[in-house]
Design an enzyme around this catalytic site. Structure first.
Site, PDB file in Angstrom:
ATOM      1  N   ASN A  46       0.786  -1.542  -0.585  1.00  0.00           N
ATOM      2  CA  ASN A  46      -0.017  -0.049   0.248  1.00  0.00           C
ATOM      3  C   ASN A  46       0.923   1.240   0.006  1.00  0.00           C
ATOM      4  O   ASN A  46       0.468   2.220  -0.641  1.00  0.00           O
ATOM      5  CB  ASN A  46      -0.406   0.100   1.194  1.00  0.00           C
ATOM      6  CG  ASN A  46      -2.240  -1.172   1.030  1.00  0.00           C
ATOM      7  OD1 ASN A  46      -2.427  -0.721  -0.631  1.00  0.00           O
ATOM      8  ND2 ASN A  46      -3.085  -1.412   1.762  1.00  0.00           N
ATOM      9  N   GLU A  81      -5.323  -7.093   6.365  1.00  0.00           N
ATOM     10  CA  GLU A  81      -4.810  -8.435   4.601  1.00  0.00           C
ATOM     11  C   GLU A  81      -5.459  -9.407   4.978  1.00  0.00           C
ATOM     12  O   GLU A  81      -4.659 -10.348   4.905  1.00  0.00           O
ATOM     13  CB  GLU A  81      -3.743  -8.139   4.514  1.00  0.00           C
ATOM     14  CG  GLU A  81      -2.543  -8.568   5.710  1.00  0.00           C
ATOM     15  CD  GLU A  81      -2.878  -6.483   6.807  1.00  0.00           C
ATOM     16  OE1 GLU A  81      -1.967  -6.544   7.050  1.00  0.00           O
ATOM     17  OE2 GLU A  81      -2.912  -5.726   6.298  1.00  0.00           O
TER      18      GLU A  81
END
Length: 177
Positions: A46, A81
């Site tokens: 990210n 995640e």
């Protein structure tokens, strides 16, 4: 509306609420397992590539899990995640093999980015039910402990209680999906 509240809007998998609804009160016998997966270094993905690319990676992993789903295998995105699959009618060896195949398949996925192709890996931990029936919380705790053992072992591997000391890396070149 009920289905919507139990579905992750990004991946289309069931969410933690769905997990609790389907399996929260169910005793986990010896042929039931939970695999917890955590994408390796996802924060870095990210930070370096941006959240839209991170979202693509999450969706790719969900697609890989769906590819291996069948009767008796339910898939969930727990948040961030972190993912889980609940397996019924599964020996420890078959559960390990299925989780490893998911890891290998995900390792071959490529996401195109402005910085070039991105490959990601995943770590997994497996928890099993018992002869007397374990609760979902107990099996999740075992899977979580095995997941953290996989992270400590270098990531990109799956660990179950039988293999706590023997982490085997998931390497697409060495293992086939």
């Amino acid at each position: 509306l009920k289905a919507e509240t139990m579905t992750d809007p990004l991946t289309g998998l069931m969410n933690r609420r769905g997990l609790m609804s389907l399996h929260g009160e169910r005793p986990f016998g010896p042929f039931m397992a939970v695999v917890m997966f955590d994408l390796d270094h996802f924060k870095r993905t990210n930070d370096v590539y941006g959240h839209p690319v991170g979202d693509q990676v999450l969706c790719r992993f969900a697609a890989v899990i769906r590819k291996y789903a069948r009767t008796g295998v339910d898939a969930f995105r727990l948040g961030g995640e972190e993912f889980a699959i609940v397996m019924s009618r599964m020996t420890e060896e078959r559960a390990y093999d299925l989780a490893s195949k998911i890891g290998v398949a995900f390792g071959t996925e490529v996401v195109a980015t402005p910085h070039g192709p991105l490959r990601s890996t995943v770590s997994g931990g497996i928890g099993f039910g018992g002869a007397d029936g374990c609760s979902l919380d107990e099996v999740l705790a075992e899977a979580d402990a095995a997941l953290y053992a996989a992270k400590r072992a270098g990531r990109n591997c799956v660990i179950s209680r039988k293999r706590m000391g023997k982490a085997e890396p998931i390497e697409p070149a060495l293992r086939s999906a």
